[in-house]
Design a protein around this motif. Structure first.
Motif, PDB file in Angstrom:
ATOM      1  N   ASN A  52      36.855  33.224  26.707  1.00  0.00           N
ATOM      2  CA  ASN A  52      37.406  32.942  27.446  1.00  0.00           C
ATOM      3  C   ASN A  52      38.694  33.699  27.844  1.00  0.00           C
ATOM      4  N   THR A  53      39.361  33.827  27.192  1.00  0.00           N
ATOM      5  CA  THR A  53      40.471  33.682  27.654  1.00  0.00           C
ATOM      6  C   THR A  53      41.175  35.452  27.263  1.00  0.00           C
ATOM      7  N   CYS A  54      40.370  35.705  26.219  1.00  0.00           N
ATOM      8  CA  CYS A  54      40.635  37.089  26.121  1.00  0.00           C
ATOM      9  C   CYS A  54      39.289  38.050  26.487  1.00  0.00           C
ATOM     10  N   LEU A  55      38.434  37.867  26.080  1.00  0.00           N
ATOM     11  CA  LEU A  55      37.201  38.346  27.050  1.00  0.00           C
ATOM     12  C   LEU A  55      37.678  39.602  28.330  1.00  0.00           C
ATOM     13  N   PRO A  56      38.094  38.631  29.159  1.00  0.00           N
ATOM     14  CA  PRO A  56      38.499  40.239  30.560  1.00  0.00           C
ATOM     15  C   PRO A  56      39.866  40.608  29.582  1.00  0.00           C
TER      16      PRO A  56
ATOM     17  N   SER B 152      37.850  46.941  39.970  1.00  0.00           N
ATOM     18  CA  SER B 152      37.623  46.071  38.605  1.00  0.00           C
ATOM     19  C   SER B 152      38.281  45.043  38.252  1.00  0.00           C
ATOM     20  N   ASN B 153      39.429  44.812  37.589  1.00  0.00           N
ATOM     21  CA  ASN B 153      40.474  44.602  37.481  1.00  0.00           C
ATOM     22  C   ASN B 153      40.631  43.031  38.096  1.00  0.00           C
ATOM     23  N   PRO B 154      40.348  42.937  39.726  1.00  0.00           N
ATOM     24  CA  PRO B 154      40.951  41.787  40.173  1.00  0.00           C
ATOM     25  C   PRO B 154      39.075  41.129  40.209  1.00  0.00           C
ATOM     26  N   ILE B 155      38.289  41.537  40.184  1.00  0.00           N
ATOM     27  CA  ILE B 155      37.179  40.939  39.487  1.00  0.00           C
ATOM     28  C   ILE B 155      36.671  40.082  38.366  1.00  0.00           C
ATOM     29  N   ILE B 156      37.161  41.403  37.324  1.00  0.00           N
ATOM     30  CA  ILE B 156      36.883  40.592  36.461  1.00  0.00           C
ATOM     31  C   ILE B 156      38.077  39.249  36.359  1.00  0.00           C
ATOM     32  N   TYR B 157      39.291  39.908  35.990  1.00  0.00           N
ATOM     33  CA  TYR B 157      40.535  38.450  36.323  1.00  0.00           C
ATOM     34  C   TYR B 157      39.952  37.321  37.053  1.00  0.00           C
ATOM     35  N   GLY B 158      39.780  37.551  38.556  1.00  0.00           N
ATOM     36  CA  GLY B 158      39.147  36.678  38.896  1.00  0.00           C
ATOM     37  C   GLY B 158      37.815  35.719  39.365  1.00  0.00           C
ATOM     38  N   ILE B 159      36.993  36.270  37.962  1.00  0.00           N
ATOM     39  CA  ILE B 159      35.787  35.543  37.809  1.00  0.00           C
ATOM     40  C   ILE B 159      36.096  35.052  36.802  1.00  0.00           C
ATOM     41  N   LYS B 160      36.348  35.900  35.351  1.00  0.00           N
ATOM     42  CA  LYS B 160      36.478  35.325  34.086  1.00  0.00           C
ATOM     43  C   LYS B 160      37.976  34.455  33.555  1.00  0.00           C
ATOM     44  N   MET B 161      38.795  34.171  34.108  1.00  0.00           N
ATOM     45  CA  MET B 161      39.808  33.347  33.918  1.00  0.00           C
ATOM     46  C   MET B 161      39.612  32.189  34.328  1.00  0.00           C
ATOM     47  N   LYS B 162      39.256  31.117  34.360  1.00  0.00           N
ATOM     48  CA  LYS B 162      38.730  30.216  35.027  1.00  0.00           C
ATOM     49  C   LYS B 162      39.417  29.390  35.675  1.00  0.00           C
ATOM     50  N   GLU B 163      40.825  28.976  35.701  1.00  0.00           N
ATOM     51  CA  GLU B 163      41.375  29.098  36.533  1.00  0.00           C
ATOM     52  C   GLU B 163      41.997  29.593  37.814  1.00  0.00           C
ATOM     53  N   ILE B 164      42.019  30.725  37.415  1.00  0.00           N
ATOM     54  CA  ILE B 164      42.180  31.618  38.880  1.00  0.00           C
ATOM     55  C   ILE B 164      40.705  31.325  39.548  1.00  0.00           C
TER      56      ILE B 164
END
Length: 328
Positions: free
Chosen positions: A230-234, A278-290
């Motif tokens: 979950n932390t490395c995939l993004p 795509s960067n903010p979308i990836i981190y906004g969805i895939k990073m649980k805390e964000i």
């Protein structure tokens, strides 16, 4: 009186579709700014996100904003202009800043990979290794090293004589090297050094760190592997996206691969829109805390910013807020 202007010949039927191009690219630029700034805002405001991993994510998104700002304003101006031209000195400067920030993106991804490596493979030493000073040093080096590399070429090419003033592109890129009458062998070799130092070397380091992470977590339980994924995939998704951009730049632009102007135009549009959006979308969805803070922000925006209105009570807002979070 001695200013030399370069014609940007990468546009396709700009006279016919100039306003359509302008509206699409303006909307894309606004979306890039809003999405990236939103994630950066969440990281800055919430104290539980003041960790090295999230600091590097914020730096990466700020870098995307800067990279887009190097390209979009001039591009939007060109769509509304009769002639798409730029002075040679300004073109060389745009090349320097564009590729400097591009190199910073790779180095920031390498810093993020190192942070994950220390966190997962050496968890007991993480607080002593990834201190605030270490994070600041990595951030400064990520922006300073590429600029120092590209500044050498900026100085070397600024006064070089041109044999052509027509550049194949919508903005200034490595195609500028094909306009020079005589290409300096020393600068060409140094260009390969730049590609290795701020491109290939960080990529190899990233692959090494993630290989070590996967080896370390392979023998762990399924829950640990899921958390690591979950932390490395993004980070890996962003790396793949950016590697595709670098491949396009090397094959199509630097090697002057012969493709149609329309194909070059479409690929360039995709390059300058897809990665920074795509960067903010990836981190906004895939990073649980964000993602958790992003849901709360969207719910607060939906119900008037979370503030009590004149005719709405506090309990009602809290109830709607919880219901909204459950639905998202």
């Amino acid at each position: 009186m001695n200013v030399t202007y370069i014609t940007l010949d990468g546009h396709v039927e700009v006279e016919k579709y100039r306003f359509l191009y302008f509206v699409i690219m303006l909307l894309a630029y606004i979306l890039i700014l809003c999405s990236n700034f939103t994630i950066v805002y969440l990281i800055v405001v919430h104290k539980n996100l003041h960790e090295p991993m999230y600091v590097f994510i914020a730096a990466l998104l700020i870098n995307s904003i800067l990279l887009s700002t190097v390209v979009y304003p001039k591009l939007l101006f060109d769509f509304l202009s009769e002639k798409q031209i730029i002075s040679y000195q300004a073109c060389v400067f745009q090349v320097c800043v564009f590729y400097s920030l591009s190199g910073s993106e790779f180095l920031l991804l390498a810093a993020m990979a190192y942070d994950r490596y220390v966190s997962i493979c050496k968890p007991l030493h993480y607080p002593t290794i990834m201190r605030k000073a270490t994070v600041i040093i990595l951030l400064v080096l990520s922006w300073l090293l590429p600029f120092c590399h590209l500044a050498v070429q900026l100085i070397g090419n600024a006064q070089t004589q041109l044999c052509s003033t027509t550049l194949k592109g919508m903005f200034c890129n490595n195609s500028i090297n094909h306009l020079l009458c005589v290409t300096s062998r020393a600068l060409s070799i140094f260009g390969l050094v730049i590609l290795f130092d701020i491109g290939l070397l960080p990529l190899l380091f990233i692959l090494f760190t993630y290989t070590m992470i996967f080896i370390t977590t392979y023998k762990s339980c399924g829950q640990v592997r899921k958390k690591v994924a979950n932390t490395c995939l993004p980070h890996l998704l962003v790396l793949i996206n950016y590697s595709c951009f670098i491949t396009f730049d090397i094959i199509i632009i630097r090697l002057d691969y012969d493709i149609s102007n329309t194909s070059r135009f479409v690929m360039t549009i995709q390059m300058i829109i897809y990665n920074p959006l795509s960067n903010p979308i990836i981190y906004g969805i895939k990073m649980k805390e964000i993602y958790k803070h992003l849901k709360r922000l969207l719910c607060q925006a939906k119900f008037g910013g979370g503030k009590v209105g004149a005719n709405v009570n506090v309990k009602g807002i809290q109830h709607k807020d919880v219901a909204c979070l459950d639905k998202v």
